[in-house]
Design a protein around this motif. Structure first.
Motif, PDB file in Angstrom:
ATOM      1  N   GLU A 105      41.410  40.869  43.007  1.00 29.70           N
ATOM      2  CA  GLU A 105      40.318  40.993  43.885  1.00 29.70           C
ATOM      3  C   GLU A 105      39.027  40.356  43.671  1.00 29.70           C
ATOM      4  O   GLU A 105      38.368  39.571  44.296  1.00 29.70           O
ATOM      5  N   GLN A 106      38.651  40.450  42.314  1.00 29.39           N
ATOM      6  CA  GLN A 106      37.368  39.874  41.869  1.00 29.39           C
ATOM      7  C   GLN A 106      37.409  38.336  41.716  1.00 29.39           C
ATOM      8  O   GLN A 106      36.487  37.563  42.113  1.00 29.39           O
ATOM      9  N   VAL A 107      38.417  37.856  41.160  1.00 28.72           N
ATOM     10  CA  VAL A 107      38.682  36.446  41.057  1.00 28.72           C
ATOM     11  C   VAL A 107      38.628  35.758  42.442  1.00 28.72           C
ATOM     12  O   VAL A 107      38.138  34.733  42.641  1.00 28.72           O
ATOM     13  N   THR A 108      39.305  36.272  43.360  1.00 32.31           N
ATOM     14  CA  THR A 108      39.488  35.923  44.932  1.00 32.31           C
ATOM     15  C   THR A 108      38.112  35.800  45.289  1.00 32.31           C
ATOM     16  O   THR A 108      37.807  34.840  45.975  1.00 32.31           O
ATOM     17  N   LYS A 109      37.395  36.892  45.370  1.00 36.41           N
ATOM     18  CA  LYS A 109      36.064  36.913  45.853  1.00 36.41           C
ATOM     19  C   LYS A 109      35.227  36.037  45.237  1.00 36.41           C
ATOM     20  O   LYS A 109      34.052  35.553  45.658  1.00 36.41           O
ATOM     21  N   MET A 110      35.236  35.646  43.749  1.00 40.44           N
ATOM     22  CA  MET A 110      34.559  34.764  43.356  1.00 40.44           C
ATOM     23  C   MET A 110      34.753  33.311  43.777  1.00 40.44           C
ATOM     24  O   MET A 110      33.875  32.436  43.569  1.00 40.44           O
ATOM     25  N   HIS A 111      35.718  33.159  44.147  1.00 40.78           N
ATOM     26  CA  HIS A 111      36.091  31.648  44.936  1.00 40.78           C
ATOM     27  C   HIS A 111      35.915  31.649  46.498  1.00 40.78           C
ATOM     28  O   HIS A 111      36.337  30.976  47.044  1.00 40.78           O
ATOM     29  N   ARG A 112      35.268  32.748  46.893  1.00 44.18           N
ATOM     30  CA  ARG A 112      34.792  32.870  48.250  1.00 44.18           C
ATOM     31  C   ARG A 112      36.235  33.072  49.163  1.00 44.18           C
ATOM     32  O   ARG A 112      35.956  32.552  50.332  1.00 44.18           O
ATOM     33  N   GLY A 113      36.933  33.721  48.579  1.00 45.67           N
ATOM     34  CA  GLY A 113      38.215  34.144  49.422  1.00 45.67           C
ATOM     35  C   GLY A 113      38.326  35.557  49.718  1.00 45.67           C
ATOM     36  O   GLY A 113      37.410  36.078  49.673  1.00 45.67           O
ATOM     37  N   ALA A 114      39.639  35.772  50.292  1.00 48.13           N
ATOM     38  CA  ALA A 114      39.962  37.117  50.663  1.00 48.13           C
ATOM     39  C   ALA A 114      41.005  37.774  50.164  1.00 48.13           C
ATOM     40  O   ALA A 114      42.193  36.685  49.838  1.00 48.13           O
ATOM     41  N   PHE A 115      41.391  38.894  49.475  1.00 49.52           N
ATOM     42  CA  PHE A 115      42.531  39.255  49.004  1.00 49.52           C
ATOM     43  C   PHE A 115      43.183  40.498  49.990  1.00 49.52           C
ATOM     44  O   PHE A 115      42.307  41.211  50.066  1.00 49.52           O
ATOM     45  N   GLU A 116      44.477  39.981  50.428  1.00 47.10           N
ATOM     46  CA  GLU A 116      45.000  41.106  51.298  1.00 47.10           C
ATOM     47  C   GLU A 116      46.315  41.621  50.891  1.00 47.10           C
ATOM     48  O   GLU A 116      47.013  40.733  50.239  1.00 47.10           O
ATOM     49  N   ILE A 117      46.676  42.817  51.185  1.00 45.51           N
ATOM     50  CA  ILE A 117      48.128  43.261  50.984  1.00 45.51           C
ATOM     51  C   ILE A 117      48.521  43.630  52.290  1.00 45.51           C
ATOM     52  O   ILE A 117      48.168  44.375  53.014  1.00 45.51           O
ATOM     53  N   PHE A 118      49.845  43.072  52.584  1.00 43.29           N
ATOM     54  CA  PHE A 118      50.648  43.481  53.627  1.00 43.29           C
ATOM     55  C   PHE A 118      51.879  44.290  53.142  1.00 43.29           C
ATOM     56  O   PHE A 118      52.581  44.053  52.312  1.00 43.29           O
ATOM     57  N   SER A 119      51.923  45.376  53.887  1.00 43.21           N
ATOM     58  CA  SER A 119      53.033  46.416  53.253  1.00 43.21           C
ATOM     59  C   SER A 119      53.554  46.934  54.576  1.00 43.21           C
ATOM     60  O   SER A 119      53.129  47.591  55.535  1.00 43.21           O
ATOM     61  N   ASP A 120      55.019  47.060  54.643  1.00 44.77           N
ATOM     62  CA  ASP A 120      56.016  47.556  55.602  1.00 44.77           C
ATOM     63  C   ASP A 120      57.125  47.851  54.550  1.00 44.77           C
ATOM     64  O   ASP A 120      57.228  49.094  54.168  1.00 44.77           O
ATOM     65  N   GLN A 121      57.930  47.133  54.578  1.00 44.20           N
ATOM     66  CA  GLN A 121      59.430  47.043  53.834  1.00 44.20           C
ATOM     67  C   GLN A 121      59.079  46.102  52.622  1.00 44.20           C
ATOM     68  O   GLN A 121      59.023  45.125  52.615  1.00 44.20           O
TER      69      GLN A 121
END
Length: 401
Positions: free
Chosen positions: A347-363
């Motif tokens: 999460e931290q590395v993604t934000k430092m690259h001005r990005g977004a970290f997401e988790i998709f969870s179903d199966q």
């Protein structure tokens, strides 16, 4: 009604909506009105005084002359010097009266304008007092207070909104820091507990053999390696945050292939098939921190993937954004699951690259690092590997160390 009022205000030039202009106009109007009132009163007072005090009553007494039935008032003959003396005395009298009334008027004007200005300035600067009060009441442990100023779009309202926005960012940073510290203590405690328990068991066994110590040494080495990887990830994130990282063009396809080669043996040990789905894309970033973040995603997926399942790694470009993603067939995430230190670093590395970290969870779960590729469009909101819409868990705000 409120929309019409807002549109009407928006058409007024910004300089006329400013606090400075409003205070200037208000004080000018007050001083002008009070000054005009005082001068009018002075004028009326002087006029009344002059009309009730004639020259003859002041300086000359006429002689009475009677001829038969008629009576006359005859002024004595005055020389030119006497006329000038009378005019001088009259002017001196008028000036003295005017000076007295002017001093009284100026004194009253000073007192009244001071009181009125004090009241008006207090009302105009009340938002500043509110900002000061809220700033004093805010504590490090509680950043939930907000100023929430209401009123026209002027400097003080924008200052209050900027202060509230700063508090939002600080609150998010402190919450992320608390979560990060909790995850760090938990994830580092696990390998330490494993090392300690195995060493104690071996030490307490008087019949421990060399083979037992070798097995214990392997366990210690493996867990020390895990802690070393965690610490390396923390150091990489800290260097990035301190501005010591160098941004270069990173080949994400090569990054995915390298991570797959590094983790293929670990995946085979738990009977998990590691697959790649890559596109030729590049992004400006810090390769070590991106590689460590991707490795953490793969580590997490291998840890939860059931035997006989597959893990899919991929990268590509969607809607002006590039992504690094890892999908597994594990139990997925629930709203109450902790992210762990590994995902906290991601999460931290993604934000430092001005990005977004997401988790998709179903199966199973798909963990996606979205990184901007020069586009100003909003971050995509779907699973790029398995096509699932909407994130189960989305991380917002930078994670502070």
């Amino acid at each position: 009604m409120s929309e019409r009022r807002s549109d009407w205000r928006s058409r007024i030039p910004s300089v006329f909506r400013s606090v400075r202009f409003r205070l200037s106009a208000l004080y000018s109007a007050v001083v002008f009105g009070l000054g005009g009132l005082i001068l009018a009163l002075v004028y009326l007072a002087v006029r009344w005084q002059l009309t009730t005090q004639t020259e003859t009553r002041l300086f000359i007494r006429a002689r009475e002359l009677q001829l038969g039935q008629f009576r006359f008032l005859v002024n004595p003959q005055m020389e030119e010097a006497q006329v000038r003396t009378m005019e001088s005395l009259i002017n001196q009298f008028v000036l003295e009266k005017l000076a007295i009334y002017s001093l009284i008027g100026l004194g009253a004007l000073f007192v009244i304008s001071l009181v009125v200005g004090w009241i008006l300035a207090g009302r105009a600067l009340a938002p500043v007092d509110r900002i000061t009060q809220v700033a004093r009441e805010i504590e490090v442990s509680d950043l939930s207070r907000r100023i929430a100023l209401e009123g026209p779009d002027d400097e003080l309202t924008r200052l209050g909104a900027t202060f509230d926005s700063m508090l939002d960012r600080l609150q998010g940073a402190f919450q992320s820091q608390k979560r990060f510290l909790a995850d760090t203590s938990h994830d580092l405690r696990t390998p330490l507990s494993v090392i300690r328990s195995n060493v104690e068991v071996t030490l307490d066994d008087p019949q421990s053999t060399i083979e037992d110590w070798k097995a214990t040494g392997e366990i210690v080495t493996r867990n020390v390696g895990k802690m070393g990887s965690m610490i390396e990830g923390l150091l990489a994130a800290a260097r990035f945050e301190a501005g010591q990282a160098t941004m270069v063009a990173v080949d994400l396809a090569g990054l995915v292939r390298g991570a797959a080669d590094d983790q293929r043996a670990a995946a085979a040990d738990v009977e998990v098939d590691l697959q790649e789905s890559v596109e030729a894309v590049e992004v400006q970033g810090e390769p070590l921190s991106l590689g460590r973040a991707l490795g953490n995603l793969v580590d997490n997926a291998i840890r939860v993937a059931p035997p006989g399942s597959k893990i899919e790694m991929g990268c590509g470009r969607r809607q002006g954004w590039v992504y690094l993603a890892v999908a597994d067939d594990g139990p997925g995430f629930s709203g109450g699951d902790g992210t762990g230190l590994g995902l906290g670093i991601v999460e931290q590395v993604t934000k430092m690259h001005r990005g977004a970290f997401e988790i998709f969870s179903d199966q199973g779960a798909t963990m996606v690092m979205w990184l901007p590729d020069g586009s100003e469009t909003a971050c995509p909101d779907f699973d790029p590997l398995r096509g699932r819409p909407g994130p189960m868990i989305g991380f917002n705000g930078p994670l502070a160390l």
